[in-house]
Design a protein around this motif. Structure first.
Motif, PDB file in Angstrom:
ATOM      1  N   PRO A  87       0.844  -1.198   0.000  1.00  0.00           N
ATOM      2  CA  PRO A  87       0.000   0.000   0.000  1.00  0.00           C
ATOM      3  C   PRO A  87       0.880   1.249   0.000  1.00  0.00           C
ATOM      4  O   PRO A  87       2.007   1.216   0.490  1.00  0.00           O
ATOM      5  CB  PRO A  87      -0.773  -0.118   1.326  1.00  0.00           C
ATOM      6  N   GLY A  88       0.362   2.341  -0.559  1.00  0.00           N
ATOM      7  CA  GLY A  88       1.084   3.615  -0.472  1.00  0.00           C
ATOM      8  C   GLY A  88       1.018   4.097   0.972  1.00  0.00           C
ATOM      9  O   GLY A  88      -0.067   4.151   1.548  1.00  0.00           O
ATOM     10  N   VAL A  89       2.171   4.416   1.572  1.00  0.00           N
ATOM     11  CA  VAL A  89       2.186   4.794   2.993  1.00  0.00           C
ATOM     12  C   VAL A  89       2.896   6.134   3.180  1.00  0.00           C
ATOM     13  O   VAL A  89       3.852   6.451   2.471  1.00  0.00           O
ATOM     14  CB  VAL A  89       2.879   3.715   3.865  1.00  0.00           C
ATOM     15  N   ILE A  90       2.389   6.933   4.138  1.00  0.00           N
ATOM     16  CA  ILE A  90       3.018   8.224   4.448  1.00  0.00           C
ATOM     17  C   ILE A  90       3.759   8.065   5.768  1.00  0.00           C
ATOM     18  O   ILE A  90       3.145   7.891   6.825  1.00  0.00           O
ATOM     19  CB  ILE A  90       1.975   9.357   4.544  1.00  0.00           C
ATOM     20  N   VAL A  91       5.106   8.099   5.688  1.00  0.00           N
ATOM     21  CA  VAL A  91       5.947   7.923   6.877  1.00  0.00           C
ATOM     22  C   VAL A  91       6.178   9.303   7.501  1.00  0.00           C
ATOM     23  O   VAL A  91       6.669  10.209   6.832  1.00  0.00           O
ATOM     24  CB  VAL A  91       7.290   7.257   6.508  1.00  0.00           C
ATOM     25  N   GLU A 118      22.952   6.474   9.339  1.00  0.00           N
ATOM     26  CA  GLU A 118      24.248   7.116   9.103  1.00  0.00           C
ATOM     27  C   GLU A 118      25.389   6.127   9.290  1.00  0.00           C
ATOM     28  O   GLU A 118      25.496   5.488  10.331  1.00  0.00           O
ATOM     29  CB  GLU A 118      24.427   8.298  10.062  1.00  0.00           C
ATOM     30  N   GLY A 119      26.229   6.005   8.283  1.00  0.00           N
ATOM     31  CA  GLY A 119      27.384   5.114   8.381  1.00  0.00           C
ATOM     32  C   GLY A 119      27.045   3.639   8.293  1.00  0.00           C
ATOM     33  O   GLY A 119      27.907   2.780   8.436  1.00  0.00           O
ATOM     34  N   ASN A 120      25.764   3.301   8.066  1.00  0.00           N
ATOM     35  CA  ASN A 120      25.368   1.896   7.975  1.00  0.00           C
ATOM     36  C   ASN A 120      25.357   1.476   6.507  1.00  0.00           C
ATOM     37  O   ASN A 120      24.688   2.088   5.681  1.00  0.00           O
ATOM     38  CB  ASN A 120      23.968   1.721   8.594  1.00  0.00           C
ATOM     39  N   SER A 121      26.091   0.436   6.185  1.00  0.00           N
ATOM     40  CA  SER A 121      26.161   0.026   4.776  1.00  0.00           C
ATOM     41  C   SER A 121      25.584  -1.368   4.550  1.00  0.00           C
ATOM     42  O   SER A 121      25.805  -1.982   3.520  1.00  0.00           O
ATOM     43  CB  SER A 121      27.625   0.063   4.304  1.00  0.00           C
ATOM     44  N   GLY A 122      24.831  -1.870   5.529  1.00  0.00           N
ATOM     45  CA  GLY A 122      24.276  -3.219   5.401  1.00  0.00           C
ATOM     46  C   GLY A 122      22.951  -3.230   4.654  1.00  0.00           C
ATOM     47  O   GLY A 122      22.665  -2.360   3.823  1.00  0.00           O
ATOM     48  N   THR A 123      22.142  -4.230   4.963  1.00  0.00           N
ATOM     49  CA  THR A 123      20.826  -4.379   4.325  1.00  0.00           C
ATOM     50  C   THR A 123      19.737  -4.002   5.318  1.00  0.00           C
ATOM     51  O   THR A 123      19.805  -4.340   6.493  1.00  0.00           O
ATOM     52  CB  THR A 123      20.625  -5.834   3.861  1.00  0.00           C
ATOM     53  N   LEU A 124      18.736  -3.320   4.809  1.00  0.00           N
ATOM     54  CA  LEU A 124      17.619  -2.862   5.626  1.00  0.00           C
ATOM     55  C   LEU A 124      16.405  -3.729   5.312  1.00  0.00           C
ATOM     56  O   LEU A 124      16.045  -3.897   4.151  1.00  0.00           O
ATOM     57  CB  LEU A 124      17.342  -1.395   5.281  1.00  0.00           C
ATOM     58  N   SER A 125      15.783  -4.307   6.367  1.00  0.00           N
ATOM     59  CA  SER A 125      14.543  -5.073   6.175  1.00  0.00           C
ATOM     60  C   SER A 125      13.365  -4.175   6.516  1.00  0.00           C
ATOM     61  O   SER A 125      13.372  -3.511   7.556  1.00  0.00           O
ATOM     62  CB  SER A 125      14.510  -6.290   7.099  1.00  0.00           C
ATOM     63  N   VAL A 126      12.370  -4.156   5.634  1.00  0.00           N
ATOM     64  CA  VAL A 126      11.206  -3.287   5.832  1.00  0.00           C
ATOM     65  C   VAL A 126       9.942  -4.139   5.855  1.00  0.00           C
ATOM     66  O   VAL A 126       9.754  -5.009   5.002  1.00  0.00           O
ATOM     67  CB  VAL A 126      11.097  -2.229   4.699  1.00  0.00           C
ATOM     68  N   GLY A 127       9.081  -3.892   6.848  1.00  0.00           N
ATOM     69  CA  GLY A 127       7.774  -4.545   6.924  1.00  0.00           C
ATOM     70  C   GLY A 127       6.700  -3.468   6.924  1.00  0.00           C
ATOM     71  O   GLY A 127       6.825  -2.467   7.627  1.00  0.00           O
ATOM     72  N   VAL A 128       5.655  -3.641   6.112  1.00  0.00           N
ATOM     73  CA  VAL A 128       4.631  -2.604   5.961  1.00  0.00           C
ATOM     74  C   VAL A 128       3.237  -3.197   6.110  1.00  0.00           C
ATOM     75  O   VAL A 128       2.949  -4.270   5.574  1.00  0.00           O
ATOM     76  CB  VAL A 128       4.725  -1.923   4.565  1.00  0.00           C
ATOM     77  N   SER A 129       2.372  -2.478   6.855  1.00  0.00           N
ATOM     78  CA  SER A 129       0.942  -2.799   6.869  1.00  0.00           C
ATOM     79  C   SER A 129       0.205  -1.503   6.535  1.00  0.00           C
ATOM     80  O   SER A 129       0.822  -0.498   6.204  1.00  0.00           O
ATOM     81  CB  SER A 129       0.525  -3.331   8.239  1.00  0.00           C
ATOM     82  N   GLU A 130      -1.112  -1.512   6.661  1.00  0.00           N
ATOM     83  CA  GLU A 130      -1.895  -0.305   6.362  1.00  0.00           C
ATOM     84  C   GLU A 130      -1.646   0.804   7.383  1.00  0.00           C
ATOM     85  O   GLU A 130      -1.831   1.987   7.098  1.00  0.00           O
ATOM     86  CB  GLU A 130      -3.407  -0.639   6.342  1.00  0.00           C
TER      87      GLU A 130
END
Length: 372
Positions: free
Chosen positions: A197-201, A214-226
């Motif tokens: 869904p389109g979400v407004i953070v 800042e300074g983080n070069s790893g992988t980011l995991s994102v979880g989204v609901s409504e």
């Protein structure tokens, strides 16, 4: 509870979590950080009921347990301890206090029961995907300047993230606008983000995430609901509520027929705008652009303090145009450009102007003109 941890590691984590805590709170427990020790790890949690940040770090846990203490006070104490100090945190016979010992320094901090600390339940987050931390940082860095500060238009008080799946290029897109300028930046659509869904953070979440990345070069995991979004990386979990509103149809304000194209050295242009705007009025910050073949003249007139003009050589071969902009907005946009050249596309002096970066084809900016 009894744990020992190196001052630098504790300070870094406290710095991450304490910035979520509001300085003034009507609910005392919200001024505190939840401190949990178990299985060789110290976990710190802070929340303002809209955002929650949890960070886990390795520690020498002699006795597991949990308590809460003032986030800002604890941060200030640890910040002032000598570098390399070993910090011992413990709760003992005096249940209402957290004991902090480092070398010859001893502190006893008022604590509140951990049972009273609110926990933010994220519920199910059906849409999950991963992307490089650098990619998320880019999406935020290039759009956050355009987030609206106007509380009445609350649905503009954040960045709109959504999947764009029409056409050849499938993208994760970030858009922010305050009605005067708009920033739109794309990144290749990560696997799992399709159909999200389109979400407004919210603005505060965006700023906290930017600091944490800042300074983080790893992988980011994102979880989204409504209603919620969660970011996980490097032992940190940030969970946030989303803005409950409908983001406007921003596509309607992105001009498509602007045929007057100006190319200019972005750095020289920004420096010139900065110089001439020195005498502009604080209120309007207006700067006029006179554009003719091969030449751009920037000018500012202020009845109280005088006038300023500066000429730049540019690539332009269309009919002359005179247009005004807010200098601050021009500087905000040129500050996002990676390439040496900025491309401005105009229609006329009263229509939105399109700005592109010579090195980043996935970022576009729109700027509304001013009457000058």
């Amino acid at each position: 509870m009894k744990i020992t941890i190196e001052r630098g590691a504790l300070l870094k984590s406290l710095n991450h979590v304490q910035s979520v805590v509001e300085r003034r709170n009507t609910i005392p427990i919200l001024s505190n950080v939840l401190i949990k020790a178990e299985d060789g790890q110290l976990s710190l949690t802070a929340t303002d009921l809209d955002i929650e940040v949890v960070e886990a770090i390795d520690a020498d846990v002699a006795q597991p347990g949990a308590t809460t203490a003032s986030a800002h006070t604890l941060y200030d104490i640890v910040r002032k301890l000598p570098e390399g100090a070993q910090v011992e945190l413990s709760t003992g016979a005096d249940e209402g206090r957290l004991q902090l010992t480092a070398g010859r320094s001893r502190f006893a901090l008022q604590s509140l029961p951990q049972e009273d600390f609110p926990v933010m339940a994220a519920g199910s987050l059906p849409h999950r995907f991963e992307l490089p931390a650098e990619a998320m940082r880019r999406l935020i860095d290039k759009t956050r300047f355009a987030i609206s500060m106007e509380e009445t238009r609350y649905y503009l008080n954040g960045i709109y993230f959504h999947a764009v799946e029409g056409g050849k290029q499938k993208s994760l897109r970030a858009v922010a606008t305050d009605g005067h300028r708009l920033a739109q930046v794309d990144h290749d659509l990560p696997e799992g983000a399709s159909g999200m869904p389109g979400v407004i953070v919210p603005r505060k979440t965006v700023l906290e995430l930017q600091k944490l990345l800042e300074g983080n070069s790893g992988t980011l995991s994102v979880g989204v609901s409504e209603t919620k979004i969660r970011f996980e990386f490097g032992g940190i979990v940030l969970t946030s509520k989303l803005i409950d509103g409908t983001f406007p149809d921003y596509g309607r304000v992105i001009p498509v027929g602007n045929d007057k194209t100006l190319q200019v050295d972005g750095k020289r242009f920004a420096e010139a705008v900065d110089r001439v705007s020195t005498i502009s009025t604080e209120k309007s910050r207006a700067v006029k652009l006179n554009i003719e073949e091969g030449k751009l003249t920037l000018s500012v007139t202020n009845p109280d303090s005088g006038s300023a003009t500066e000429e730049l050589s540019v690539s332009y071969s269309n009919s002359p145009i005179e247009i005004g902009f807010n200098a601050r907005y021009l500087l905000d946009i040129t500050g996002q450009l990676d390439g040496a050249e900025a491309t401005f596309a105009f229609a006329d002096s009263g229509s939105p102007t399109l700005v592109r970066d010579s090195e980043d084809g996935l970022a576009i900016y729109v700027l509304m003109p001013m009457r000058v």
